[in-house]
Write an enzyme that holds these catalytic residues in place. Structure first.
Site, short mmCIF file in Angstrom:
data_model
loop_
_atom_site.label_atom_id
_atom_site.label_comp_id
_atom_site.label_asym_id
_atom_site.label_seq_id
_atom_site.Cartn_x
_atom_site.Cartn_y
_atom_site.Cartn_z
N ALA A 10 0.77 -1.27 -0.04
CA ALA A 10 -0.02 0.09 0.21
C ALA A 10 0.97 1.30 0.14
O ALA A 10 0.15 2.39 0.08
CB ALA A 10 -1.04 0.01 1.15
N SER A 12 2.73 2.43 -2.55
CA SER A 12 2.82 3.08 -3.74
C SER A 12 1.68 2.43 -4.89
O SER A 12 1.03 1.34 -4.32
CB SER A 12 4.06 2.86 -4.46
OG SER A 12 4.64 1.78 -4.75
N GLY A 13 1.35 2.78 -6.05
CA GLY A 13 0.54 2.29 -7.16
C GLY A 13 -0.74 1.87 -6.69
O GLY A 13 -1.38 2.88 -6.15
N GLY A 15 -2.18 -0.02 -4.56
CA GLY A 15 -2.50 -0.18 -3.14
C GLY A 15 -2.68 1.25 -2.58
O GLY A 15 -3.75 1.59 -1.82
N SER A 128 -2.98 -11.08 -12.44
CA SER A 128 -2.76 -10.35 -13.58
C SER A 128 -2.96 -11.21 -14.87
O SER A 128 -2.77 -12.58 -14.43
CB SER A 128 -1.19 -10.01 -13.60
OG SER A 128 -0.80 -9.61 -14.77
N TYR A 154 6.93 -14.84 -12.50
CA TYR A 154 6.01 -13.81 -12.34
C TYR A 154 4.70 -14.16 -12.72
O TYR A 154 3.37 -14.27 -11.83
CB TYR A 154 6.17 -12.61 -12.87
CG TYR A 154 5.06 -11.57 -12.42
CD1 TYR A 154 5.22 -11.07 -11.21
CD2 TYR A 154 4.37 -11.00 -13.39
CE1 TYR A 154 4.12 -10.02 -10.90
CE2 TYR A 154 3.39 -10.06 -13.39
CZ TYR A 154 3.04 -9.68 -11.93
OH TYR A 154 2.19 -8.59 -11.71
#
Length: 263
Positions: A10, A12-13, A15, A128, A154
């Protein structure tokens, strides 16, 4: 009455964007790894509660869970949003490949340890479309440095997020569990200079605010389909391996053994 919403990753981005939007009506708990970024995020989110944990250390995840349990008798929403791509190969102190641990094993453990606090609540996993690129191997959570490729690993970890949500819905019907694709988001995500440059500057990327709004929509939606994978506001069918109940069950059991939890 304000809900308690815990968001990992949370600082950055996606979150952070979701936290800013949710803080208008709810008690928002920010979880992140880097103290400076967490402090900066806390200044942006009204009345935020802040906890630090590095998901590449499962003991820190256990400590985080203990702190959250002490602080909150009920958690209405757990957004398992932390994660990322690791390059080159890295093995954690717990003995697992870092991508699968940070993206899957750590949130798997955290969710288990908070399970009773989440009764009647919602668990949201940030997955994703990259899940199409890799298949998690329940029999090998350590990996081989000689064969390691960042993007497929990933993708395997993101497939694990989808499989976890679906299996949690089957095993824990008292909790609504979903996963979602936030879009290809403009963040500091990535491994290596080229990948980071792409995720920062490519012109068609989704803004963190738009992706965060999707997480907020899921957190506020009282009619989610338990176990579903969302793309936008719609339930979507994941790629074959990410929708395989047998693989989901095997991965669950292997993850439980790896993290030392039951249920």
């Amino acid at each position: 009455m304000p809900r308690t919403i815990v968001i990992t990753g949370a600082s950055s981005g996606v979150g952070l964007a979701a936290a800013e939007q949710l803080a208008a009506t709810d008690t928002v708990v920010l979880v992140g790894r880097t103290p400076q970024r967490l402090e900066a995020a806390a200044r942006q989110v009204r009345d935020a509660h802040v906890f630090r944990a590095d998901f590449e250390d499962l003991d820190q995840v256990r400590d985080l869970a203990a702190q959250l349990r002490e602080a909150y008798p009920k958690i209405d929403v757990l957004a398992n949003n932390a994660g990322g791509m690791v390059e080159p190969y890295r093995r954690t102190k717990d003995g697992f490949e870092a991508t699968i641990q940070g993206n899957h094993l750590a949130p798997f453990l955290l969710t288990h340890l908070l399970r009773d606090r989440l009764t009647g609540g919602v668990v949201i996993g940030t997955a994703s479309r990259a899940h199409m690129r890799g298949v998690p191997d329940p029999d090998d959570l350590v990996g081989d440095p000689a064969r390691y490729k960042a993007f497929p690993q990933y993708g395997a970890a993101k497939a694990a997020n989808i499989l976890f949500a679906a299996e949690a819905a089957r095993r824990w019907p008292e909790i609504t569990s979903v996963s979602f694709h936030p879009g290809v988001v403009r963040t500091n995500f990535g491994a290596g200079k080229a990948t980071r440059f792409f995720y920062k500057y490519a012109p068609f990327l989704v803004t963190p605010e738009k992706a965060g709004a999707l997480l907020v929509w899921l957190a506020n939606n009282q009619h989610l389909v338990n176990g579903a994978y969302y793309v936008g506001h719609k339930v979507s069918t994941p790629f074959r391996h990410a929708g395989d109940p047998a693989l989901a069950a095997r991965l669950w059991d292997a993850s439980a053994e790896a993290t030392g939890v039951r249920g």
